[in-house]
Design a protein around this motif. Structure first.
Motif, PDB file in Angstrom:
ATOM      1  N   PRO A 251       3.070   8.995   4.600  1.00 24.84           N
ATOM      2  CA  PRO A 251       1.819   9.721   4.301  1.00 24.84           C
ATOM      3  C   PRO A 251       1.370   9.549   2.856  1.00 24.84           C
ATOM      4  CG  PRO A 251       3.282  11.101   5.605  1.00 24.84           C
ATOM      5  CD  PRO A 251       4.086   9.906   5.178  1.00 24.84           C
ATOM      6  N   GLU A 252       2.320   9.568   1.919  1.00 25.67           N
ATOM      7  CA  GLU A 252       1.965   9.404   0.509  1.00 25.67           C
ATOM      8  C   GLU A 252       1.433   8.001   0.235  1.00 25.67           C
ATOM      9  OE1 GLU A 252       4.483  12.954   0.726  1.00 25.67           O
ATOM     10  OE2 GLU A 252       4.606  10.969   1.621  1.00 25.67           O
ATOM     11  N   ILE A 253       1.976   6.997   0.911  1.00 25.48           N
ATOM     12  CA  ILE A 253       1.449   5.633   0.738  1.00 25.48           C
ATOM     13  C   ILE A 253       0.057   5.531   1.344  1.00 25.48           C
ATOM     14  CG2 ILE A 253       1.755   3.228   1.461  1.00 25.48           C
ATOM     15  CD1 ILE A 253       4.772   3.626   1.179  1.00 25.48           C
ATOM     16  N   GLN A 254      -0.135   6.105   2.536  1.00 35.03           N
ATOM     17  CA  GLN A 254      -1.464   6.064   3.152  1.00 35.03           C
ATOM     18  C   GLN A 254      -2.468   6.874   2.332  1.00 35.03           C
ATOM     19  OE1 GLN A 254      -1.497   5.818   7.313  1.00 35.03           O
ATOM     20  NE2 GLN A 254      -3.525   6.689   7.616  1.00 35.03           N
ATOM     21  N   ALA A 255      -1.988   7.867   1.604  1.00 35.19           N
ATOM     22  CA  ALA A 255      -2.884   8.672   0.765  1.00 35.19           C
ATOM     23  C   ALA A 255      -3.524   7.849  -0.342  1.00 35.19           C
ATOM     24  CB  ALA A 255      -2.107   9.838   0.154  1.00 35.19           C
ATOM     25  N   THR A 256      -2.897   6.719  -0.735  1.00 34.89           N
ATOM     26  CA  THR A 256      -3.453   5.896  -1.821  1.00 34.89           C
ATOM     27  C   THR A 256      -4.627   5.038  -1.351  1.00 34.89           C
ATOM     28  OG1 THR A 256      -1.958   4.006  -1.419  1.00 34.89           O
ATOM     29  CG2 THR A 256      -1.162   5.760  -2.864  1.00 34.89           C
ATOM     30  N   ILE A 257      -4.877   4.992  -0.030  1.00 31.18           N
ATOM     31  CA  ILE A 257      -5.948   4.146   0.511  1.00 31.18           C
ATOM     32  C   ILE A 257      -7.286   4.849   0.359  1.00 31.18           C
ATOM     33  CG2 ILE A 257      -6.837   3.003   2.564  1.00 31.18           C
ATOM     34  CD1 ILE A 257      -4.002   2.824   3.615  1.00 31.18           C
ATOM     35  N   ALA A 258      -8.282   4.117  -0.115  1.00 36.27           N
ATOM     36  CA  ALA A 258      -9.635   4.674  -0.241  1.00 36.27           C
ATOM     37  C   ALA A 258     -10.246   4.868   1.138  1.00 36.27           C
ATOM     38  CB  ALA A 258     -10.501   3.734  -1.071  1.00 36.27           C
ATOM     39  N   PRO A 259     -10.990   5.949   1.347  1.00 35.92           N
ATOM     40  CA  PRO A 259     -11.640   6.171   2.636  1.00 35.92           C
ATOM     41  C   PRO A 259     -12.766   5.166   2.857  1.00 35.92           C
ATOM     42  CG  PRO A 259     -12.302   7.846   1.049  1.00 35.92           C
ATOM     43  CD  PRO A 259     -11.220   7.037   0.392  1.00 35.92           C
ATOM     44  N   PRO A 260     -13.056   4.835   4.129  1.00 38.93           N
ATOM     45  CA  PRO A 260     -12.373   5.290   5.349  1.00 38.93           C
ATOM     46  C   PRO A 260     -11.028   4.569   5.530  1.00 38.93           C
ATOM     47  CG  PRO A 260     -14.077   3.725   5.941  1.00 38.93           C
ATOM     48  CD  PRO A 260     -14.207   3.953   4.448  1.00 38.93           C
ATOM     49  N   VAL A 261     -10.062   5.263   6.110  1.00 40.58           N
ATOM     50  CA  VAL A 261      -8.708   4.724   6.198  1.00 40.58           C
ATOM     51  C   VAL A 261      -8.427   3.987   7.497  1.00 40.58           C
ATOM     52  CG1 VAL A 261      -7.811   6.515   4.693  1.00 40.58           C
ATOM     53  CG2 VAL A 261      -7.788   6.888   7.157  1.00 40.58           C
ATOM     54  N   THR A 262      -9.303   4.102   8.477  1.00 43.54           N
ATOM     55  CA  THR A 262      -9.033   3.584   9.815  1.00 43.54           C
ATOM     56  C   THR A 262      -8.658   2.108   9.814  1.00 43.54           C
ATOM     57  OG1 THR A 262     -10.625   5.171  10.704  1.00 43.54           O
ATOM     58  CG2 THR A 262      -9.967   3.359  12.144  1.00 43.54           C
ATOM     59  N   GLY A 263      -7.486   1.817  10.371  1.00 43.41           N
ATOM     60  CA  GLY A 263      -7.027   0.444  10.551  1.00 43.41           C
ATOM     61  C   GLY A 263      -6.365  -0.190   9.348  1.00 43.41           C
ATOM     62  N   LYS A 264      -6.472   0.437   8.184  1.00 43.08           N
ATOM     63  CA  LYS A 264      -5.959  -0.199   6.968  1.00 43.08           C
ATOM     64  C   LYS A 264      -4.427  -0.157   6.892  1.00 43.08           C
ATOM     65  CE  LYS A 264     -10.154   0.637   4.258  1.00 43.08           C
ATOM     66  NZ  LYS A 264     -10.747   1.326   3.093  1.00 43.08           N
ATOM     67  N   MET A 265      -3.852   0.954   7.345  1.00 48.33           N
ATOM     68  CA  MET A 265      -2.398   1.067   7.290  1.00 48.33           C
ATOM     69  C   MET A 265      -1.742   0.028   8.202  1.00 48.33           C
ATOM     70  SD  MET A 265      -0.067   2.726   5.726  1.00 48.33           S
ATOM     71  CE  MET A 265       1.482   3.594   5.742  1.00 48.33           C
ATOM     72  N   PHE A 266      -2.339  -0.248   9.348  1.00 48.93           N
ATOM     73  CA  PHE A 266      -1.776  -1.238  10.259  1.00 48.93           C
ATOM     74  C   PHE A 266      -1.736  -2.610   9.593  1.00 48.93           C
ATOM     75  CE2 PHE A 266      -2.164  -4.371  13.723  1.00 48.93           C
ATOM     76  CZ  PHE A 266      -1.025  -4.049  14.442  1.00 48.93           C
ATOM     77  N   LYS A 267      -2.774  -2.955   8.866  1.00 49.05           N
ATOM     78  CA  LYS A 267      -2.786  -4.229   8.141  1.00 49.05           C
ATOM     79  C   LYS A 267      -1.702  -4.250   7.076  1.00 49.05           C
ATOM     80  CE  LYS A 267      -7.772  -5.086   8.693  1.00 49.05           C
ATOM     81  NZ  LYS A 267      -9.057  -5.252   7.959  1.00 49.05           N
ATOM     82  N   GLY A 268      -1.536  -3.112   6.379  1.00 49.89           N
ATOM     83  CA  GLY A 268      -0.484  -3.030   5.377  1.00 49.89           C
ATOM     84  C   GLY A 268       0.895  -3.192   5.986  1.00 49.89           C
ATOM     85  N   LEU A 269       1.091  -2.602   7.176  1.00 53.42           N
ATOM     86  CA  LEU A 269       2.372  -2.744   7.872  1.00 53.42           C
ATOM     87  C   LEU A 269       2.633  -4.193   8.274  1.00 53.42           C
ATOM     88  CD1 LEU A 269       2.375   0.438  10.143  1.00 53.42           C
ATOM     89  CD2 LEU A 269       4.090  -0.127   8.416  1.00 53.42           C
ATOM     90  N   LEU A 270       1.593  -4.912   8.661  1.00 55.80           N
ATOM     91  CA  LEU A 270       1.754  -6.322   9.009  1.00 55.80           C
ATOM     92  C   LEU A 270       2.204  -7.133   7.794  1.00 55.80           C
ATOM     93  CD1 LEU A 270      -1.329  -6.997  11.346  1.00 55.80           C
ATOM     94  CD2 LEU A 270       1.058  -6.703  12.009  1.00 55.80           C
ATOM     95  N   VAL A 271       1.615  -6.847   6.629  1.00 58.23           N
ATOM     96  CA  VAL A 271       2.051  -7.516   5.394  1.00 58.23           C
ATOM     97  C   VAL A 271       3.522  -7.215   5.136  1.00 58.23           C
ATOM     98  CG1 VAL A 271       1.787  -7.577   2.883  1.00 58.23           C
ATOM     99  CG2 VAL A 271      -0.239  -7.505   4.339  1.00 58.23           C
ATOM    100  N   CYS A 272       3.873  -5.930   5.200  1.00 53.45           N
ATOM    101  CA  CYS A 272       5.235  -5.502   4.902  1.00 53.45           C
ATOM    102  C   CYS A 272       6.237  -6.125   5.859  1.00 53.45           C
ATOM    103  CB  CYS A 272       5.313  -3.980   4.969  1.00 53.45           C
ATOM    104  SG  CYS A 272       6.976  -3.319   4.810  1.00 53.45           S
ATOM    105  N   TYR A 273       5.983  -6.062   7.150  1.00 50.97           N
ATOM    106  CA  TYR A 273       6.974  -6.529   8.116  1.00 50.97           C
ATOM    107  C   TYR A 273       7.041  -8.052   8.198  1.00 50.97           C
ATOM    108  CZ  TYR A 273       8.797  -2.118   9.656  1.00 50.97           C
ATOM    109  OH  TYR A 273       9.468  -0.919   9.683  1.00 50.97           O
ATOM    110  N   SER A 274       6.024  -8.736   7.704  1.00 54.51           N
ATOM    111  CA  SER A 274       6.147 -10.187   7.549  1.00 54.51           C
ATOM    112  C   SER A 274       7.232 -10.505   6.526  1.00 54.51           C
ATOM    113  CB  SER A 274       4.812 -10.787   7.095  1.00 54.51           C
ATOM    114  OG  SER A 274       3.806 -10.568   8.060  1.00 54.51           O
ATOM    115  N   VAL A 275       7.250  -9.728   5.445  1.00 58.55           N
ATOM    116  CA  VAL A 275       8.291  -9.886   4.428  1.00 58.55           C
ATOM    117  C   VAL A 275       9.641  -9.420   4.971  1.00 58.55           C
ATOM    118  CG1 VAL A 275       9.012  -9.241   2.092  1.00 58.55           C
ATOM    119  CG2 VAL A 275       6.584  -9.597   2.591  1.00 58.55           C
TER     120      VAL A 275
END
Length: 458
Positions: A251-275
């Motif tokens: 939640p704290e990481i998603q809190a750093t995203i500028a609104p609107p937040v829809t779909g952005k966390m999923f993209k971030g997770l894709l970056v992370c899990y690729s690594v």
């Protein structure tokens, strides 16, 4: 027509409009100053990667010694799939509330609103804070150990002690901890992402080189321990893998995203899990292949035998430096929940972030938090055993259980649906693993108690 913002009983900003957290005057200082919502999905990916892909992954070959090839690979894949699914569920719940005009910026806020005030105040909030601060202590210890490794490689007969290196690393953290917000770490966490790829590539190459060299150790892949020891070893290994994938601050990481937040966390997770896929699997498989059941708690320890390096000194130094710098970024990420509490208690949201009124308390109390963590790391160099217990009690509930509960309570899927029973099954199995893992961790602490010594030079 203008929107109206107000704050509910949990201190969570509500606003009539999509994902808006615009009326900063209604936020407490912790949310206003530390959890600024200005980042992109790419920045989110950097934060996620630093929080998950940390030097703790160097213990994965050791986990394989307790599970064997098949058990190790299966557990590594299963934990990766479950955590990706879990973090995505948590993100979906956060997006749902943001679209309703009530954006949660902290884990405790989610628990307050979904499960009730007591859950946020007395369970999730303290649990998350304890786990994250424990991670800061563990990272400080790891940073000191990395400095000591660098020292011993360059000065094999040196007389400096571990606690001295821990204090040095704590001094670096003391300076960097003054960065005002989570969002301000985005460039540091981009460097962290590159560095974790670098030291994992070095670790993998080093393991493969040693495995093919004339100094290659005799490899034995039989699972260590017999009887009860083997059973508890399996649960210890599962706890290690779960903790390695652990996060606790979605939640704290998603809190750093500028609104609107829809779909952005999923993209971030894709970056992370690729690594994650590259780093976790390459280190675990190459390390276990090269050293078998002789793999140590950190696979880098296997690169030296009786103080003599099995690889060129320059290669070891580069690997340790990459690890050292990256663990400093990880330390800063896990300091953020503590910083939120400090700002909430001692800062004034009506004054400027860099005003004297807020700068002095920030400097004093953040410095105190780092000094305490550094002191504990120097006193308790066996903190890895304690973190295994924290992982069972904390990482599994926060990362494997609560996201499932939050989703089921929020969206109320049909009790005949696969989603409901899948989430329920994951929560139940994770609860059982947390209990047994905690017992196994306590048992390991008892077994290792005879080696415990304050300020030990380990």
């Amino acid at each position: 027509m203008g929107s109206v913002a107000h704050k509910d009983s949990a201190g969570i900003l509500s606003k009539d409009g999509e994902n808006g957290v615009d009326s900063s005057k209604n936020l407490d200082a912790g949310a206003l100053f530390v959890l600024k919502s200005r980042g992109s999905w790419l920045h989110c990916g950097y934060h996620l990667t630093t929080a998950i892909v940390a030097p703790a992954l160097l213990s994965l070959p050791f986990a394989f010694t307790l599970l064997g090839w098949s058990g190790g690979v299966v557990c590594l894949i299963a934990a990766g799939l479950v955590t990706f699914y879990s973090y995505n569920l948590l993100s979906i719940v956060l997006e749902h509330y943001a679209q309703l005009g009530k954006r949660h910026l902290r884990f405790r806020d989610m628990a307050h609103d979904i499960l009730g005030p007591g859950w946020g105040r007395y369970f999730v909030g303290p649990l998350q804070l304890g786990i994250c601060y424990g991670a800061v202590i563990a990272c400080t210890l790891l940073g000191g150990q990395s400095l000591k490794f660098i020292y011993l490689v360059s000065t094999p007969n040196g007389s400096m002690k571990l606690y001295q290196f821990i204090v040095m690393f704590g001094g670096l953290t003391l300076i960097m901890a003054q960065m005002p917000s989570f969002h301000s770490l985005r460039h540091i966490n981009l460097v962290s992402l590159v560095l974790c790829l670098a030291y994992c590539a070095c670790t993998t190459a080093g393991s493969v080189d040693i495995g093919h060299s004339k100094n290659a150790p005799k490899r034995d892949y039989t699972i260590t321990g017999v009887g009860l020891d083997r059973i508890f070893g399996v649960f210890n290994a599962i706890s290690i893998i779960a903790t390695t994938y652990g996060n606790g601050i979605i939640p704290e990481i998603q809190a750093t995203i500028a609104p609107p937040v829809t779909g952005k966390m999923f993209k971030g997770l894709l970056v992370c899990y690729s690594v994650v896929i590259f780093t976790f699997f390459s280190v675990a498989i190459s390390g276990y292949w090269a050293f078998g059941n002789q793999a140590q708690g950190s696979i880098l320890s296997n690169f030296m035998v009786n103080g003599m390096p099995l690889l060129p000194k320059w290669f070891l130094l580069i690997t340790y430096v990459f690890t050292l710098v990256q663990v400093s970024a990880v330390t800063l990420v896990y300091l953020q929940p503590t910083n939120v509490v400090i700002e909430r208690k001692f800062a004034d949201p009506k004054m400027g972030e860099l005003s004297i009124r807020n700068t002095i308390p920030r400097l004093v109390f953040r410095s105190l938090s780092v000094i305490v963590a550094t002191t504990l790391a120097a006193m308790l160099p066996f903190f890895g055993d304690i973190m295994a217990l924290f992982g069972a009690f904390g990482c599994i509930p926060l990362d494997f259980i609560l996201p499932m509960v939050f989703y089921n309570v929020t969206f109320k899927p049909s009790k005949r649906s696969l989603t409901y029973w899948g989430n329920t099954a994951i929560a139940i199995v994770s609860t059982m693993l947390a209990v047994v893992g905690a017992v196994a961790s306590v048992r390991q602490i008892v077994l290792d108690a005879k080696t415990y010594k304050l300020f030990a030079n380990m």
